[in-house]
Design an enzyme around this catalytic site. Sequence first.
Site, PDB file in Angstrom:
ATOM      1  N   LYS A  34      20.902 -14.722   6.491  1.00 57.74           N
ATOM      2  CA  LYS A  34      19.989 -13.575   6.358  1.00 57.74           C
ATOM      3  C   LYS A  34      19.088 -13.795   5.136  1.00 57.74           C
ATOM      4  O   LYS A  34      19.342 -14.696   4.319  1.00 57.74           O
ATOM      5  CB  LYS A  34      20.801 -12.285   6.219  1.00 57.74           C
ATOM      6  CG  LYS A  34      21.662 -12.254   4.984  1.00 57.74           C
ATOM      7  CD  LYS A  34      22.569 -11.042   4.934  1.00 57.74           C
ATOM      8  CE  LYS A  34      23.433 -11.119   3.695  1.00 57.74           C
ATOM      9  NZ  LYS A  34      23.675  -9.877   3.039  1.00 57.74           N
ATOM     10  N   ARG A 128      29.565   2.103   4.136  1.00 58.94           N
ATOM     11  CA  ARG A 128      28.130   1.807   4.199  1.00 58.94           C
ATOM     12  C   ARG A 128      27.781   1.902   5.684  1.00 58.94           C
ATOM     13  O   ARG A 128      27.724   2.991   6.210  1.00 58.94           O
ATOM     14  CB  ARG A 128      27.869   0.414   3.594  1.00 58.94           C
ATOM     15  CG  ARG A 128      26.410   0.144   3.309  1.00 58.94           C
ATOM     16  CD  ARG A 128      26.210  -1.174   2.580  1.00 58.94           C
ATOM     17  NE  ARG A 128      26.622  -2.339   3.350  1.00 58.94           N
ATOM     18  CZ  ARG A 128      26.553  -3.592   2.933  1.00 58.94           C
ATOM     19  NH1 ARG A 128      26.086  -3.857   1.730  1.00 58.94           N
ATOM     20  NH2 ARG A 128      26.930  -4.598   3.694  1.00 58.94           N
ATOM     21  N   HIS A 157      33.459  -5.464   6.558  1.00 55.74           N
ATOM     22  CA  HIS A 157      32.927  -6.108   5.356  1.00 55.74           C
ATOM     23  C   HIS A 157      33.698  -5.593   4.143  1.00 55.74           C
ATOM     24  O   HIS A 157      33.913  -4.386   4.009  1.00 55.74           O
ATOM     25  CB  HIS A 157      31.438  -5.771   5.244  1.00 55.74           C
ATOM     26  CG  HIS A 157      30.685  -6.646   4.296  1.00 55.74           C
ATOM     27  ND1 HIS A 157      30.893  -8.000   4.183  1.00 55.74           N
ATOM     28  CD2 HIS A 157      29.684  -6.346   3.412  1.00 55.74           C
ATOM     29  CE1 HIS A 157      30.071  -8.500   3.272  1.00 55.74           C
ATOM     30  NE2 HIS A 157      29.332  -7.524   2.795  1.00 55.74           N
ATOM     31  N   ARG A 213      32.731 -15.234   7.600  1.00 52.98           N
ATOM     32  CA  ARG A 213      31.256 -15.099   7.518  1.00 52.98           C
ATOM     33  C   ARG A 213      30.832 -15.480   6.112  1.00 52.98           C
ATOM     34  O   ARG A 213      30.937 -14.667   5.192  1.00 52.98           O
ATOM     35  CB  ARG A 213      30.809 -13.641   7.749  1.00 52.98           C
ATOM     36  CG  ARG A 213      31.063 -13.062   9.096  1.00 52.98           C
ATOM     37  CD  ARG A 213      30.397 -11.683   9.212  1.00 52.98           C
ATOM     38  NE  ARG A 213      30.664 -10.807   8.088  1.00 52.98           N
ATOM     39  CZ  ARG A 213      31.736 -10.027   7.965  1.00 52.98           C
ATOM     40  NH1 ARG A 213      32.634 -10.000   8.929  1.00 52.98           N
ATOM     41  NH2 ARG A 213      31.897  -9.270   6.900  1.00 52.98           N
ATOM     42  N   TYR A 255       1.160 -10.607 -24.346  1.00 51.00           N
ATOM     43  CA  TYR A 255       0.764  -9.195 -24.514  1.00 51.00           C
ATOM     44  C   TYR A 255       1.598  -8.477 -25.574  1.00 51.00           C
ATOM     45  O   TYR A 255       2.809  -8.685 -25.671  1.00 51.00           O
ATOM     46  CB  TYR A 255       0.913  -8.461 -23.182  1.00 51.00           C
ATOM     47  CG  TYR A 255      -0.029  -8.945 -22.105  1.00 51.00           C
ATOM     48  CD1 TYR A 255      -1.405  -8.938 -22.313  1.00 51.00           C
ATOM     49  CD2 TYR A 255       0.464  -9.403 -20.891  1.00 51.00           C
ATOM     50  CE1 TYR A 255      -2.273  -9.393 -21.323  1.00 51.00           C
ATOM     51  CE2 TYR A 255      -0.384  -9.848 -19.903  1.00 51.00           C
ATOM     52  CZ  TYR A 255      -1.754  -9.845 -20.118  1.00 51.00           C
ATOM     53  OH  TYR A 255      -2.597 -10.289 -19.144  1.00 51.00           O
ATOM     54  N   CYS A 302       4.307 -12.219 -18.215  1.00 51.34           N
ATOM     55  CA  CYS A 302       3.043 -11.721 -17.649  1.00 51.34           C
ATOM     56  C   CYS A 302       3.112 -11.774 -16.122  1.00 51.34           C
ATOM     57  O   CYS A 302       4.106 -12.190 -15.547  1.00 51.34           O
ATOM     58  CB  CYS A 302       1.874 -12.576 -18.135  1.00 51.34           C
ATOM     59  SG  CYS A 302       1.860 -12.801 -19.917  1.00 51.34           S
ATOM     60  N   MET A 303       2.044 -11.376 -15.470  1.00 51.17           N
ATOM     61  CA  MET A 303       2.032 -11.380 -14.003  1.00 51.17           C
ATOM     62  C   MET A 303       2.147 -12.809 -13.452  1.00 51.17           C
ATOM     63  O   MET A 303       2.824 -13.052 -12.456  1.00 51.17           O
ATOM     64  CB  MET A 303       0.750 -10.732 -13.477  1.00 51.17           C
ATOM     65  CG  MET A 303       0.724 -10.590 -11.963  1.00 51.17           C
ATOM     66  SD  MET A 303      -0.809  -9.899 -11.342  1.00 51.17           S
ATOM     67  CE  MET A 303      -0.678  -8.201 -11.842  1.00 51.17           C
ATOM     68  N   ASP A 304       1.479 -13.769 -14.133  1.00 53.88           N
ATOM     69  CA  ASP A 304       1.377 -15.129 -13.586  1.00 53.88           C
ATOM     70  C   ASP A 304       2.004 -16.194 -14.459  1.00 53.88           C
ATOM     71  O   ASP A 304       2.039 -17.358 -14.063  1.00 53.88           O
ATOM     72  CB  ASP A 304      -0.101 -15.520 -13.430  1.00 53.88           C
ATOM     73  CG  ASP A 304      -0.934 -14.401 -12.887  1.00 53.88           C
ATOM     74  OD1 ASP A 304      -0.592 -13.911 -11.807  1.00 53.88           O
ATOM     75  OD2 ASP A 304      -1.900 -13.994 -13.558  1.00 53.88           O
TER      76      ASP A 304
HETATM   77  C1  LIG Z   1      28.134  -8.226   6.683  1.00 55.71           C
HETATM   78  C2  LIG Z   1      28.069  -9.429   5.800  1.00 55.71           C
HETATM   79  N1  LIG Z   1      28.909 -10.454   6.036  1.00 55.71           N
HETATM   80  C3  LIG Z   1      28.898 -11.563   5.265  1.00 55.71           C
HETATM   81  C4  LIG Z   1      28.029 -11.685   4.198  1.00 55.71           C
HETATM   82  C5  LIG Z   1      28.058 -12.947   3.371  1.00 55.71           C
HETATM   83  O1  LIG Z   1      28.508 -12.657   2.077  1.00 55.71           O
HETATM   84  P1  LIG Z   1      28.641 -13.842   1.000  1.00 55.71           P
HETATM   85  O2  LIG Z   1      27.271 -14.231   0.643  1.00 55.71           O
HETATM   86  O3  LIG Z   1      29.410 -13.229  -0.108  1.00 55.71           O
HETATM   87  O4  LIG Z   1      29.386 -14.938   1.666  1.00 55.71           O
HETATM   88  C6  LIG Z   1      27.155 -10.628   3.917  1.00 55.71           C
HETATM   89  C7  LIG Z   1      26.268 -10.706   2.749  1.00 55.71           C
HETATM   90  O5  LIG Z   1      26.164  -9.834   1.953  1.00 55.71           O
HETATM   91  C8  LIG Z   1      27.170  -9.475   4.743  1.00 55.71           C
HETATM   92  O6  LIG Z   1      26.335  -8.454   4.521  1.00 55.71           O
END
Ligand SMILES: Cc1ncc(COP(=O)(O)O)c(C=O)c1O
Length: 365
Positions: A34, A128, A157, A213, A255, A302-304
């Site tokens: 993701k 959540r 999770h 995961r 700045y 700064c911005m850049d």
């Molecule tokens: C639902 C879910 N599973 C697995 C993960 C992977 O977590 P990690 O990066 O700690 O392995 C995430 C990431 O936040 C997540 O939201």
Amino acid sequence: MELLTTRIDLDAIAHNTRLLKDLVGDVRLMAVVKADGYGHGAGRVAQVMAENGADCFGVATLQEAVDLRNEGIAKPILAWIWSPEQDLTEALSLNIQLGIPSVAHAQALVDAAVPARVSVKVDTGLHRSGVDEADWARVFTLLHEAEHLTVTGVFSHLACADEPDNPTNDAQAAALGRAIDLARSLGLDIPVNHLCNSPGTLTRPDLHHEQVRVGLALYGLSPLPDVDPGLRPAMSWIGRITVVKPIEPGESTSYNHTWTAEEPGWLAVVPAGYADGVPRSWQGDLQVGIGGKLYPQVGRVCMDQIVVSLGANEFGVQPGDEAVIFGEGGLSATELAAATGTINYEIICRPTGRTVREYEGGIDL
Ligand SMILES: Cc1ncc(COP(=O)(O)O)c(C=O)c1O
């Protein structure tokens, strides 16, 4: 020549994937890609992960899943953040599996009347997204009765996996066990269930179930200060110094003149600012690696641009030299996180704006 790059080491991604796959043995490895592969470029890293032991992929949104499929990833992809009001046609036509985090999501898939593979995301204590325990039986029954839907498993999770001694971990594990038992007692097959993210995977082999995961660890970072099975960080963030100039005692830089030289010295300007993901609040906490030595960032971000104090510039830093904001030759993402009061997850998601991604190693595409 690019002025600001993230350098992504695909060999490190391959190494981490093989290492984690070995670590979990027969358990399936879901690679979490993701947020554009935690900033590493989901399509490119997923290819490497797929070739080195990842069995399937996890993403947040449907668009991330569709993009990954369109970039050539043929292995199963699960997406778990979507709205029941969303049009699911494209995702389902590309065989994207959906996580179901509420009764309304289950109902939307029942009503869509399109064949789909789904997993139920149960709330075991994170509070959540995830189906509340009071609704588990209703959701399992709804899905079981819908002939066009195949329920592959239930998942949840962990809220406190980066605190291995926190009793919440065991409480959540017990709750997931109850969900699995209930689903099976209601007739669901659910062959693939999962709970562990990176910290859970690294510290709780007893909770691996049929799948883990993993996100962060695949990118070579550990979520825990004293646990590292030999991961290799894959990302470095590097700016090319544009200007090196002298400064006299009493003169100030950037700045508001918040930093003033006490001795004659030299400054280097690095073309990365808050528009590129270096927060203004990092002032005073950031050190930049140049030629393998750390130099303090000074004055306002700064911005850049940022300004770095080279002291007497005894190593002859010049325009065009690489300045490592984090990664090889500078602070690690984990060290920078500690210095700036955040976690390494956030650090690797920082580079943005004018940053250009470059890949090293891995397969030729
Ligand atoms: C639902 C879910 N599973 C697995 C993960 C992977 O977590 P990690 O990066 O700690 O392995 C995430 C990431 O936040 C997540 O939201």
